[in-house]
Design an enzyme around this catalytic site. Structure first.
Site, short mmCIF file in Angstrom:
data_model
loop_
_atom_site.label_atom_id
_atom_site.label_comp_id
_atom_site.label_asym_id
_atom_site.label_seq_id
_atom_site.Cartn_x
_atom_site.Cartn_y
_atom_site.Cartn_z
CB THR A 1 26.82 -7.13 4.99
OG1 THR A 1 27.72 -8.13 4.52
CG2 THR A 1 26.24 -6.40 3.80
CG HIS B 1 10.01 0.59 -3.28
ND1 HIS B 1 9.59 1.69 -2.56
CD2 HIS B 1 10.21 1.05 -4.54
CE1 HIS B 1 9.55 2.75 -3.34
NE2 HIS B 1 9.92 2.39 -4.55
#
Length: 404
Positions: A315, A367
């Site tokens: 992006t 994560h």
């Protein structure tokens, strides 16, 4: 006419805008409505020519397969329709948004406009530039006394002049789905963001040298930053495959291909079409595919298939002036790279302070599936490729790589 299925998982759409009116004569394949799904905005073409009768209102949610209009195919084409063909095409009518004018409150309140301040009070109020109607008098029958005027202070919260209108419109189905997915991404992933900076001088040098030739050679196609970033990302994904993986319950799904989702701004909001097998595309191929998808998004022609199945997202908030941000993961993907604006900054190069065009880059990652070593290593690999594109992305031969 029944609502066609935009995709396997879509059970309902919303009528965003009728492009025709009840009783209009429509031609076969003419766009008669725009419908929103939770993934894209699509045009609904007429299945036959005839007089149309609408069976749903704008804003209505209708199930796939439900009847939204009737077309009387036996109706003759009005003469006025024939005459309009010779006229210049009109702009597509836009949906009107009705804004209700707030009505005056009917709560019974004491009016102080008729209160007359004492001469002394009037003088003090004039000096303070306070209207008698702005304070409450404590004298007989609400009369404003000198003490009232002395103790009066201007009301900083009282609106004076200007407009104070408001507008309430329903979010499109696409916008509501985007909001739902963004909240889910924040709540359902262990999202972290790591940052780095990139010296854009090497890329600018190559672009300045070859962009004109590239454009002339490839039919007006521009040599932008996105092709460099896309190729840098596909290289880094090969080095750190966990970033190109997705979590599915107790399992991890890894991919040996790179379908890169590219976030682009369209008239209906943010769209994220996918560049398939970007690892196999040349610089020209990446630029051509991004341009094709961007045009489809701009023209409202993007399809569900165009936006399904990406493995990683890029992006670019820099086109809007963003210096730094923490992009949100595009689920079920595990990583997203955020680009930002390019600003000349002083940096140390071999012990000497120099001015270079610099860009901050950010990698948000899940994560649960990507550890710190992989995330930081991935972003460093992107940085290395962008700061040495000739060797790491072009095999030392820019002209051959750019097909010049």
């Amino acid at each position: 006419m029944k609502v066609p299925s935009p995709g396997e998982s879509i059970k309902e759409v919303e009528i965003a805008t009728w492009l025709v009116k009840d009783g209009d004569y429509v031609e076969k394949d003419q766009a008669i409505a725009e419908v929103d799904s939770d993934k894209a905005t699509l045009e609904l073409p007429a299945e036959a020519s005839g007089i149309i009768t609408l069976k749903a209102e704008e804003g209505d949610a209708v199930a796939v397969g439900a009847v939204v209009c009737l077309i009387d195919t036996s109706a003759a084409k009005p003469a006025s329709v024939e005459s309009k063909k010779s006229e210049s095409p009109k702009e597509t009518p836009k949906a009107e948004v009705k804004v209700e004018t707030p009505k005056a409150a009917t709560v019974a309140e004491k009016t102080y406009a008729s209160q007359t301040p004492s001469p002394a009070a009037k003088k003090i109020l004039e000096e303070k530039n306070i209207q008698p109607t702005d304070i409450i008098g404590t004298g007989k029958d609400g009369r404003i006394t000198k003490d009232d005027a002395v103790n009066a202070t201007p009301s900083m919260g009282t609106p004076t002049g200007g407009t104070r209108g408001s507008e309430r419109t329903k979010l499109s189905m696409l916008r509501r789905k985007v909001a739902e997915r963004l909240v889910a991404a924040k709540n359902e992933t262990a999202m972290l963001t790591t940052f780095n900076e990139v010296n854009m001088t090497p890329i600018n040098t190559i672009r300045n040298e070859y962009k004109d030739v590239f454009k002339a050679k490839h039919g007006g196609l521009g040599l932008g930053y996105m092709s460099f970033f896309t190729k840098a990302v596909t290289r880094a994904l090969a080095l750190f495959p966990d970033v190109n993986s997705m979590i599915d319950g107790d399992f991890k799904t890894s991919y040996d291909f790179c379908d890169i989702s590219i976030a682009v701004s369209g008239p209906k909001g943010l769209m994220v079409p996918v560049v398939r097998n970007a690892e196999n595309l040349s610089f020209r191929g990446v630029e051509a595919e991004i341009k094709r998808l961007a045009i489809k998004s701009r023209d409202g022609q993007i399809t569900v298939d165009d936006m399904t199945g990406g493995t990683f997202t890029i992006t670019n908030g820099g086109v809007f002036g963003s210096m730094l941000s923490t992009p949100i993961i595009n689920p079920p993907q595990s990583g997203i790279l955020g680009m930002h604006n390019i600003i000349e900054r002083p940096i140390a190069v071999n012990g000497i302070v120099e001015i270079h065009p610099m860009m901050y880059v950010a990698l948000s990652y899940d994560h649960r599936i990507i550890d710190g070593r992989e995330s930081v290593g991935f972003l460093v690999a992107v940085k290395e490729a962008l700061e040495n594109p000739l060797e790491l992305l072009m095999n030392g031969d820019a002209k051959k790589t750019l097909e010049l």
